[in-house]
Design an enzyme around this catalytic site. Structure first.
Site, short mmCIF file in Angstrom:
data_model
loop_
_atom_site.label_atom_id
_atom_site.label_comp_id
_atom_site.label_asym_id
_atom_site.label_seq_id
_atom_site.Cartn_x
_atom_site.Cartn_y
_atom_site.Cartn_z
N GLY A 205 -8.05 9.37 9.50
CA GLY A 205 -8.38 9.51 10.92
C GLY A 205 -9.43 10.57 11.23
CB THR B 155 -9.09 5.75 13.04
OG1 THR B 155 -7.80 5.92 12.46
CG2 THR B 155 -9.16 6.50 14.34
CE LYS C 151 -2.83 2.91 2.82
NZ LYS C 151 -3.66 3.16 4.00
#
Lengths: 264, 373
Positions: A162, A212, A101
């Site tokens: 996040g 998250t 990634k």
């Protein structure tokens, strides 16, 4: 009619459309339980703040391997193509996988991907035989460049990492999906609630990646399950074909036989 | 049931749990041997000792920690909060060197950008308070500066957890050891040992005991394969210009940072939490994060002197909870993770009760048994 509805990324098939991150849980036990509840088969992990040269008793890696999921190492925290390429090479060696990634951050404040460095890094990593999943913005031209560079999956953000803001720019995301139909698109980052994940799948996105929203939930295991259900619902909704929105009401039952005051 | 003075006990590992257990058992006049792999003389700088207890910040913060862990952690912590003052005052009566222990609460603050973390913390505190009656107060900017005049502007929201405490951990560790020696605990330091049920082995030596308490932390891996180390990095600085009355916790998206005042105008700032067993020196990234956190609370820290940079491994089990594992005569106490000072007195008390044939309130969450092979 029951299709086999698998997600194919670089010739590998997955039953789950939920990619989950492994950071921020209260304990490894909780992480393992959340992964199990999510049904995810593909999990991301960061090499950045570890010391890979010291392989002595890396108990945490072992636990991650024991989940049985395919590993997707990331280049979190890298700020240049060069850094990201080096870290990708280290990950390939350490985790024996050529999947990566690709994350190259251009701004510290909102952790926005650096589109210029990203294309450079993606081009080079693909040359070196990596299967690159770039974390990118929802900019169409950037996405086209990444595809031209040989990326067979793209991972635009829903919102900054996040933030839990969901799909901030639905217009961009919708046009991306309409323009790029030949390779899978995954919403990576910014999702805060299961309904937002469902919306991404309904829009035709192939999968979502998040961390998250699950790890920082009061009950991460239950939240993992909630996202998993929402992702299935969104995908089924997409496959079933959403009705067209209309400007005026259209009754689902005939109204002819009703008294006129009921029709007002 | 009183413990029989004929009991012969080995404690392996002179970290916090080992010392506290040795000290408390020594008051029952038992025969105790305390083993330690490091050399424990006054010339060894504290930051060169392996035990995480030396580098720790010494906070006893059941609410702050429970929010990142669970209720068990809270209950063990409140028991410890009740036990510490007695332990400290006893030691301070017996030893000339005094241990500084202060229960003036902790202050939780965040930068405006991290307000969401503070809101998350606040919501979780409220929920914990609903279940347990834990005390907390929401603060505005002027409340914060009233409590801590040396906190800079820009911190407009905070939470005070009035019951939380902190301890001068190094003075405590020294005082515990000194008392153990006075009470005729036999110290065998500079000696790494192996444990085979009730026997302690090193070199050609084979010593048998009634009970062997294994308090080695990460060193006990051979008996607890699940054990892992979690890297933590801390700085210790000297800054005569700044005064704080209590630990300050600063919200951060990845870990809670804290700044804990220590005697002599020293401060400990930590701690990172990284899933790695790497013990090498602090990274530049961590140094930047810790220093900028400190500086943002009060720019006078720019002139602080960095006394130490410490890296240590917190011994943790998969669920990040402390555990007492009884395997015949070998009792392993481990997995205290980042909660050493928070849970050690509660654990030691439970262990002593167990040795006396009683079950204390925390028995269920701490103890498990393994068949001796």
């Amino acid at each position: 009619m029951q299709h086999s509805d698998t997600l194919t990324l670089y010739d590998t098939s997955f039953n789950s459309r939920f990619l989950l991150g492994t950071a921020l849980y209260r304990s490894p036990t909780q992480m393992s339980e959340a992964i199990k509840a999510s049904g995810s088969e593909f999990i991301t992990l960061s090499l950045r703040r570890q010391n890979p040269e010291q392989s002595d008793g890396d108990a945490f890696w072992q636990l991650i391997k024991e989940t049985g999921c395919k590993l997707l190492p990331n280049t979190a925290g890298c700020k240049s193509a060069k850094e990201a390429i080096n870290l990708a090479e280290m990950s390939r060696e350490l985790f024996a996988t050529d999947w990566i990634k690709l994350e190259v951050i251009g701004d510290d404040y909102n952790l926005q991907p650096d589109p210029f460095e990203l294309v450079i890094a993606a081009t080079e990593l693909i040359k070196r035989g990596f299967k690159v999943l770039p974390y990118c913005t929802d900019d169409l031209v950037l996405c086209l460049r990444l595809r031209d560079a040989g990326c067979q999956v793209l991972m635009p953000w829903g919102a900054p990492i996040g933030t839990g803001q969901g799909l901030l720019n639905k217009y961009h995301l919708q046009s991306l999906r309409e323009r790029i139909t030949d390779i899978p698109l995954i919403i990576d980052a910014g999702l805060g609630s299961p309904s937002q994940a469902a919306a991404a799948l309904e829009m035709g996105y192939d999968a979502v990646l998040l961390n998250t929203a699950v790890a920082k939930a009061d009950d991460p295991v239950l939240m993992a399950r909630a996202f998993s259900l929402a992702i299935s619902a969104g995908r089924s909704g997409y496959l079933a074909g959403l009705m067209q929105r209309r400007q005026t009401a259209a009754p689902s039952t005939p109204v002819l036989g009703q008294p006129f005051w009921h029709q007002q | 049931m009183p413990l029989s003075p004929s009991l012969n006990i080995a404690i392996v590992g002179a970290g916090l749990v080992g010392r506290l257990l040795a000290y408390q058992l020594s008051q029952h006049k038992l025969k105790i041997s305390l083993y330690e792999a490091n050399r424990l003389n006054s010339h060894t700088p504290a930051n060169q000792l392996d035990a995480a207890a030396f580098t720790a910040a010494g906070m006893i913060a059941p609410i702050s920690e429970a929010l990142e862990a669970d209720l068990d952690c809270y209950y063990l912590g409140t028991t410890s909060l009740a036990l510490w003052p007695k332990i400290v005052s006893e030691l301070n009566l017996k030893n000339a060197a005094q241990i500084h222990y202060q229960q003036s609460g902790s202050l939780i603050i965040s930068h405006p950008q991290d307000r969401a973390e503070l809101q998350h913390f606040s919501r979780a505190t409220q929920r914990l308070a609903n279940t347990t009656g834990a005390a907390f107060t929401a603060l505005n900017g002027s409340d914060i500066r009233h409590l801590e005049p040396d906190i800079g502007n820009g911190f407009e929201q905070g939470i005070l957890l009035p019951d939380e405490a902190h301890i001068d951990n190094r003075a405590l560790m020294a005082s515990l050891l000194q008392q153990c020696l006075k009470q005729e605990v036999k110290l065998i330091d500079d000696t790494a040992v192996e444990i085979d049920n009730n026997r302690v082995l090193y070199g050609q030596n084979r010593h048998s005991y009634d009970w062997v308490f294994d308090c080695r932390g990460i060193g006990a891996k051979v008996h607890r394969p699940e054990l892992r180390g979690v890297r933590g990095e801390l700085l210790r600085v000297y800054c005569p210009e700044v005064n704080f009355n209590r630990p300050i916790r600063l919200m951060h998206p990845r870990y809670q940072l804290y700044l804990v005042p220590k005697p002599g105008q020293q401060f400990v700032i930590g701690a990172t939490q990284i899933e790695s067993e790497d013990r090498s020196a602090m990274t530049v990234q961590s140094m930047l994060e810790l220093c900028s956190a400190m500086y943002s609370i009060n720019p006078a820290f720019a002139e602080a002197r960095i006394l130490e940079q410490n890296t240590n491994l917190r011994p943790a089990l998969n669920n990040n909870k402390a555990s007492v594992l009884v395997c015949d005569r070998h009792i392993s106490i481990n997995g205290l993770f980042r909660h050493g000072y928070l849970v050690a007195p509660a654990i030691v008390r439970s262990v002593i009760h167990w040795l006396q044939g009683q079950q204390c309130q925390h028995h269920k969450i701490l103890f498990s048994t393994l068949e001796h092979p």
